[in-house]
Design a protein around this motif. Structure first.
Motif, PDB file in Angstrom:
ATOM      1  N   UNK A   7      -7.175  -1.440  -4.283  1.00 21.84           N
ATOM      2  CA  UNK A   7      -7.174  -2.462  -5.334  1.00 21.84           C
ATOM      3  C   UNK A   7      -6.321  -3.642  -4.893  1.00 21.84           C
ATOM      4  N   UNK A   8      -6.677  -4.836  -5.357  1.00 21.29           N
ATOM      5  CA  UNK A   8      -7.918  -5.154  -6.050  1.00 21.29           C
ATOM      6  C   UNK A   8      -9.104  -5.204  -5.091  1.00 21.29           C
ATOM      7  N   UNK A   9     -10.307  -5.340  -5.587  1.00 22.34           N
ATOM      8  CA  UNK A   9     -11.477  -5.485  -4.721  1.00 22.34           C
ATOM      9  C   UNK A   9     -11.571  -6.895  -4.180  1.00 22.34           C
ATOM     10  N   UNK A  10     -11.177  -7.844  -5.009  1.00 21.23           N
ATOM     11  CA  UNK A  10     -11.187  -9.242  -4.602  1.00 21.23           C
ATOM     12  C   UNK A  10      -9.870  -9.880  -5.038  1.00 21.23           C
ATOM     13  N   UNK A  11      -9.368 -10.760  -4.176  1.00 21.05           N
ATOM     14  CA  UNK A  11      -8.133 -11.475  -4.504  1.00 21.05           C
ATOM     15  C   UNK A  11      -8.257 -12.904  -3.997  1.00 21.05           C
ATOM     16  N   UNK A  20      -0.203  -8.650  -2.629  1.00 19.27           N
ATOM     17  CA  UNK A  20       0.029  -7.222  -2.408  1.00 19.27           C
ATOM     18  C   UNK A  20      -1.280  -6.463  -2.569  1.00 19.27           C
ATOM     19  N   UNK A  21      -1.659  -5.758  -1.519  1.00 16.23           N
ATOM     20  CA  UNK A  21      -2.858  -4.922  -1.540  1.00 16.23           C
ATOM     21  C   UNK A  21      -2.419  -3.473  -1.654  1.00 16.23           C
ATOM     22  N   UNK A  22      -3.214  -2.696  -2.400  1.00 11.73           N
ATOM     23  CA  UNK A  22      -2.812  -1.325  -2.695  1.00 11.73           C
ATOM     24  C   UNK A  22      -3.845  -0.318  -2.228  1.00 11.73           C
ATOM     25  N   UNK A  23      -3.363   0.860  -1.906  1.00 16.91           N
ATOM     26  CA  UNK A  23      -4.251   1.902  -1.393  1.00 16.91           C
ATOM     27  C   UNK A  23      -3.783   3.279  -1.844  1.00 16.91           C
ATOM     28  N   UNK A  74       0.289   6.785  -1.923  1.00  9.10           N
ATOM     29  CA  UNK A  74       0.286   5.352  -2.212  1.00  9.10           C
ATOM     30  C   UNK A  74       0.804   4.549  -1.026  1.00  9.10           C
ATOM     31  N   UNK A  75       0.119   3.433  -0.760  1.00 14.08           N
ATOM     32  CA  UNK A  75       0.590   2.524   0.275  1.00 14.08           C
ATOM     33  C   UNK A  75       0.311   1.089  -0.156  1.00 14.08           C
ATOM     34  N   UNK A  76       1.119   0.172   0.327  1.00  9.00           N
ATOM     35  CA  UNK A  76       0.907  -1.245   0.044  1.00  9.00           C
ATOM     36  C   UNK A  76       0.956  -2.045   1.333  1.00  9.00           C
ATOM     37  N   UNK A  77       0.193  -3.112   1.336  1.00 12.14           N
ATOM     38  CA  UNK A  77       0.243  -4.106   2.400  1.00 12.14           C
ATOM     39  C   UNK A  77       0.561  -5.437   1.730  1.00 12.14           C
ATOM     40  N   UNK A  90      -9.620  -6.578   3.980  1.00 11.55           N
ATOM     41  CA  UNK A  90      -8.608  -5.614   4.382  1.00 11.55           C
ATOM     42  C   UNK A  90      -9.051  -4.224   3.939  1.00 11.55           C
ATOM     43  N   UNK A  91      -9.071  -3.310   4.908  1.00 14.36           N
ATOM     44  CA  UNK A  91      -9.480  -1.946   4.617  1.00 14.36           C
ATOM     45  C   UNK A  91      -8.312  -0.991   4.786  1.00 14.36           C
ATOM     46  N   UNK A  92      -8.277  -0.014   3.914  1.00 14.47           N
ATOM     47  CA  UNK A  92      -7.375   1.110   4.050  1.00 14.47           C
ATOM     48  C   UNK A  92      -8.239   2.328   4.369  1.00 14.47           C
ATOM     49  N   UNK A  93      -7.730   3.212   5.221  1.00 16.31           N
ATOM     50  CA  UNK A  93      -8.450   4.434   5.564  1.00 16.31           C
ATOM     51  C   UNK A  93      -7.450   5.578   5.680  1.00 16.31           C
ATOM     52  N   UNK A  94      -7.940   6.791   5.441  1.00 18.55           N
ATOM     53  CA  UNK A  94      -7.066   7.950   5.622  1.00 18.55           C
ATOM     54  C   UNK A  94      -7.822   9.048   6.356  1.00 18.55           C
ATOM     55  N   UNK A  95      -7.064   9.923   7.009  1.00 18.39           N
ATOM     56  CA  UNK A  95      -7.678  11.040   7.726  1.00 18.39           C
ATOM     57  C   UNK A  95      -6.737  12.229   7.718  1.00 18.39           C
TER      58      UNK A  95
END
Lengths: 112, 112
Positions: A7-11, A20-23, A74-77, A90-95
């Motif tokens: 979030x958000x999808x668009x800024x 601030x981008x959230x994941x 939770x993570x922020x950029x 901007x993409x967030x990914x997890x593995x």
């Protein structure tokens, strides 16, 4: 699990403002990645975390960029101050361990 | 320092024919290799992977080939379908670091 949630999808923001981008990663995943996609550079790895600890931030373009992972869910950029050239998706990914990473739907950032 | 190269930015194939996407890498430490597919306005989605101990992995219409001596990865899609039209990224990881690096992407268009 709902997958990686960004979030958000668009800024859209003005130059000089803080962004601030959230994941929220997938529960149980121990790696979290932040990528930026632009036409010029493709999918660029900015920073990644393992068990909430930043491992490699060599892709972070400038000191204006910072990322945190205060807990496993939770993570922020953050970009401060933002500039027009930061406009990108901007993409967030997890593995889980070193396996396929699952991506969120991305945040499209426009800095005017 | 580009460790991963997808030399063909685009590929056009007729429906029913084979699509072959290629990727070259330079880092011999990579030991896990992946392909992702990306539709517009969505995050990349995992398609298929292969570890360095194998040279081929097949999943339905998708087959990934790894040539370690040539440091070359390829994805075969057969038969190709219009719904396969997307951007395809190769990605590489090293078990030592967990870092996931992407190629620049190849846009595949499958014509009906």
């Amino acid at each position: 699990d709902a997958g990686v949630i960004q979030s958000p999808r668009h800024e859209v923001t003005e130059m000089g403002q803080e962004v601030t981008l959230r994941c929220k990663p997938i529960s149980g995943h121990d790696y979290l990645f932040w990528y930026r996609q632009t036409m010029m550079r493709g999918l660029e790895l900015l920073i990644y975390f393992n068990n909430n600890v930043p491992i490699d931030d060599s892709g972070m373009p400038e000191d204006r960029f910072s990322a945190k992972m205060p807990n496993a869910s939770f993570s922020t950029l953050k970009i401060q101050p933002s500039e027009p050239r930061d406009s990108a998706v901007y993409f967030c990914a997890s593995s889980f361990r070193v396996t396929e990473a699952f991506f969120g739907q991305g945040t499209r950032l426009t800095v005017v | 320092d580009q460790q991963v190269k997808q030399n063909s930015p685009s590929l056009s194939v007729q429906e029913g024919r084979i699509s072959i996407l290629n990727c070259d890498y330079t880092n011999s430490m990579f030991d896990y290799f992946l392909w992702y597919k990306k539709y517009p306005a969505e995050g990349p989605t995992f398609l298929i992977s292969i570890s360095s101990i194998k040279d081929k992995n097949e999943d339905g219409r998708f087959t990934v080939f790894l040539n370690k001596s040539a440091k070359h990865l390829s994805l075969h899609i057969v038969p190709s379908q219009p719904g396969d039209s997307a951007v395809y990224f190769c990605a590489f990881s090293s078990g030592n670091t967990g870092k996931l690096i992407f190629g620049q992407g190849t846009t595949l268009q499958v014509k009906p």
